[in-house]
Design an enzyme around this catalytic site. Sequence first.
Site, PDB file in Angstrom:
ATOM      1  N   ARG A 111       0.828  -1.219   0.000  1.00  0.00           N
ATOM      2  CA  ARG A 111       0.000   0.000   0.000  1.00  0.00           C
ATOM      3  C   ARG A 111       0.856   1.261   0.000  1.00  0.00           C
ATOM      4  O   ARG A 111       0.474   2.267  -0.607  1.00  0.00           O
ATOM      5  CB  ARG A 111      -0.936   0.005   1.199  1.00  0.00           C
ATOM      6  CG  ARG A 111      -2.065  -0.973   1.012  1.00  0.00           C
ATOM      7  CD  ARG A 111      -3.017  -0.920   2.164  1.00  0.00           C
ATOM      8  NE  ARG A 111      -4.186  -1.733   1.873  1.00  0.00           N
ATOM      9  CZ  ARG A 111      -4.935  -2.285   2.799  1.00  0.00           C
ATOM     10  NH1 ARG A 111      -4.655  -2.127   4.080  1.00  0.00           N
ATOM     11  NH2 ARG A 111      -5.993  -2.998   2.472  1.00  0.00           N
ATOM     12  N   LYS A 147     -19.348 -17.331   0.856  1.00  0.00           N
ATOM     13  CA  LYS A 147     -20.787 -17.155   1.116  1.00  0.00           C
ATOM     14  C   LYS A 147     -21.518 -16.401   0.008  1.00  0.00           C
ATOM     15  O   LYS A 147     -21.013 -15.406  -0.505  1.00  0.00           O
ATOM     16  CB  LYS A 147     -20.974 -16.366   2.410  1.00  0.00           C
ATOM     17  CG  LYS A 147     -20.563 -17.122   3.633  1.00  0.00           C
ATOM     18  CD  LYS A 147     -20.770 -16.256   4.841  1.00  0.00           C
ATOM     19  CE  LYS A 147     -20.555 -17.033   6.123  1.00  0.00           C
ATOM     20  NZ  LYS A 147     -20.613 -16.164   7.283  1.00  0.00           N
ATOM     21  N   GLY A 176     -10.362  -8.677  -1.931  1.00  0.00           N
ATOM     22  CA  GLY A 176      -9.962  -9.679  -0.949  1.00  0.00           C
ATOM     23  C   GLY A 176      -9.121 -10.817  -1.490  1.00  0.00           C
ATOM     24  O   GLY A 176      -8.064 -10.601  -2.061  1.00  0.00           O
ATOM     25  N   GLY A 200     -13.176  -3.689   0.124  1.00  0.00           N
ATOM     26  CA  GLY A 200     -14.571  -3.281   0.277  1.00  0.00           C
ATOM     27  C   GLY A 200     -14.980  -2.205  -0.720  1.00  0.00           C
ATOM     28  O   GLY A 200     -16.109  -2.214  -1.227  1.00  0.00           O
TER      29      GLY A 200
HETATM   30  P1  AMP Z   1     -14.610 -14.679   0.659  1.00  0.00           P
HETATM   31  O1  AMP Z   1     -13.916 -13.939   1.748  1.00  0.00           O
HETATM   32  O2  AMP Z   1     -16.092 -14.806   0.836  1.00  0.00           O
HETATM   33  O3  AMP Z   1     -14.219 -14.223  -0.717  1.00  0.00           O
HETATM   34  O4  AMP Z   1     -14.119 -16.190   0.794  1.00  0.00           O
HETATM   35  C1  AMP Z   1     -12.808 -16.584   0.593  1.00  0.00           C
HETATM   36  C2  AMP Z   1     -12.572 -17.868   1.295  1.00  0.00           C
HETATM   37  O5  AMP Z   1     -13.446 -18.852   0.775  1.00  0.00           O
HETATM   38  C3  AMP Z   1     -11.168 -18.420   1.138  1.00  0.00           C
HETATM   39  O6  AMP Z   1     -10.521 -18.387   2.385  1.00  0.00           O
HETATM   40  C4  AMP Z   1     -11.383 -19.852   0.666  1.00  0.00           C
HETATM   41  O7  AMP Z   1     -10.569 -20.797   1.323  1.00  0.00           O
HETATM   42  C5  AMP Z   1     -12.836 -20.088   1.017  1.00  0.00           C
HETATM   43  N1  AMP Z   1     -13.411 -21.152   0.184  1.00  0.00           N
HETATM   44  C6  AMP Z   1     -13.451 -21.241  -1.148  1.00  0.00           C
HETATM   45  N2  AMP Z   1     -13.994 -22.404  -1.535  1.00  0.00           N
HETATM   46  C7  AMP Z   1     -14.336 -23.064  -0.412  1.00  0.00           C
HETATM   47  C8  AMP Z   1     -14.938 -24.330  -0.156  1.00  0.00           C
HETATM   48  N3  AMP Z   1     -15.321 -25.129  -1.167  1.00  0.00           N
HETATM   49  N4  AMP Z   1     -15.123 -24.689   1.129  1.00  0.00           N
HETATM   50  C9  AMP Z   1     -14.754 -23.892   2.136  1.00  0.00           C
HETATM   51  N5  AMP Z   1     -14.178 -22.675   1.967  1.00  0.00           N
HETATM   52  C10 AMP Z   1     -13.966 -22.276   0.700  1.00  0.00           C
END
Ligand code: AMP
Length: 417
Positions: free
Chosen positions: A34, A219, A375, A398
């Site tokens: 950064r 999610k 992210g 974000g």
């Molecule tokens: P996000 O912060 O919502 O973008 O989620 C990112 C995280 O999702 C990463 O740490 C990944 O390890 C996790 N992730 C991706 N695929 C899976 C999966 N099939 N099961 C569990 N975690 C997952």
Amino acid sequence: MTIENYNFKGHRAFVRVDFNVPMDDDFNITDDTRIRAAMPTLRHIIAQGGRLIIASHMGRPKKNPDPKYSLKYILPRVSELLGVEVKFADDCNKADELCASLKDGEAVLLENLRFYAEEEGKPRGLAEDASDDEKAAAKKAIKAAQKEFAKHLASYADCYVNDAFGTAHRKHASTAVIADSFDKDNKMFGFLMDKEVKAVETVMSKTVRPFTAIMGGSKVSTKIDIIENLLTKVDNLIIGGAMTYTFIKAQGGMIGNSLCEEDKLDLAIDIMKKAEQNNVKLYLAVDNVIADKFDNDAHRQTVEIHNIPSGWLGMDIGEMSERIFADVIKKSKTILWNGPAGVFEMENFAHGSKAIAQAIADATAMGAYSLVGGGDSVACINKFGLADKVSYVSTGGGALLEAIEGKVLPGIAAINE
Ligand code: AMP
């Protein structure tokens, strides 16, 4: 006004940067990305004989001030990268004399802006049992104080430069409110902010088709607003990562112990319907790599996505899905990637995310415009050493996500309006 047109010679520039870098327990910077990202703007102003007032936040101090969030720890690194001995104002709200004494080509770094609650404009230290009236009064008071605080910061300088895309989605004193004190000829984006804004525009409004978005991560619930907005813009929407299983369950599939948001099954169906109505081709994985526990060394096998046995969980997309996704990506002219396709942090489940990163790099080499951000996809593209093979990797988590949701970011509006 643009940073290229402005004549900084002899002028004091208040530059809002994002120096919120990660540090270890001994206050050593563990990643200075950064700080380096803001250097083109800072060096440009210094080289022109401008007088630099550098301002940033660090962490989320809950009291004012909180020494462990001091910016003094990063001062040596800033001086080293900038090539000038940067002065330090240990109270950002009492830096009048220091700022006034700056000579051409000199720079000062202000102490953490968030040592004042006025920066974020949110009441601090309110009793937990405060009544609604008390809360409303505190909110009103801090908003008024925020205006004064912003005016005072503005009084240090002749012009305002916003180069902090990472906080552009916040209406804070130094990211947005301060801009009211400068007329349009004296406020502008820095180089980094300008690149970020143009990258978002290229993808979201000056789109060359076909446009493919790849959404992954854990999610659906945290990405719903983005998906809704993308459904009005993209030709192809590829869904990867753990959110896949919410869709598969909604379709009636067996997902074993995979992550699933049970309360979002209707939402998943709704998204699938909307995609169809909008002529958006929605791609879900057809196969996946499953594991008998959430561990890199777990037993693993590849199975069809709707048939995950109980006791097993989906960890990554399978090779057949990789090929289908890569094929769509390589035929695209605009690509947006947010969120990994699997648990990429574990070596044995990183294959799918790597295949996606490689397909995006290949498409970019063939002339597509690709934006990666928000992210974990940034960590992903860096891990696979492909960051310089895509068109742009966003520095704003974000802020980028809100821009993709279609929201107007206060930090951008404050300069443009
Ligand atoms: P996000 O912060 O919502 O973008 O989620 C990112 C995280 O999702 C990463 O740490 C990944 O390890 C996790 N992730 C991706 N695929 C899976 C999966 N099939 N099961 C569990 N975690 C997952």
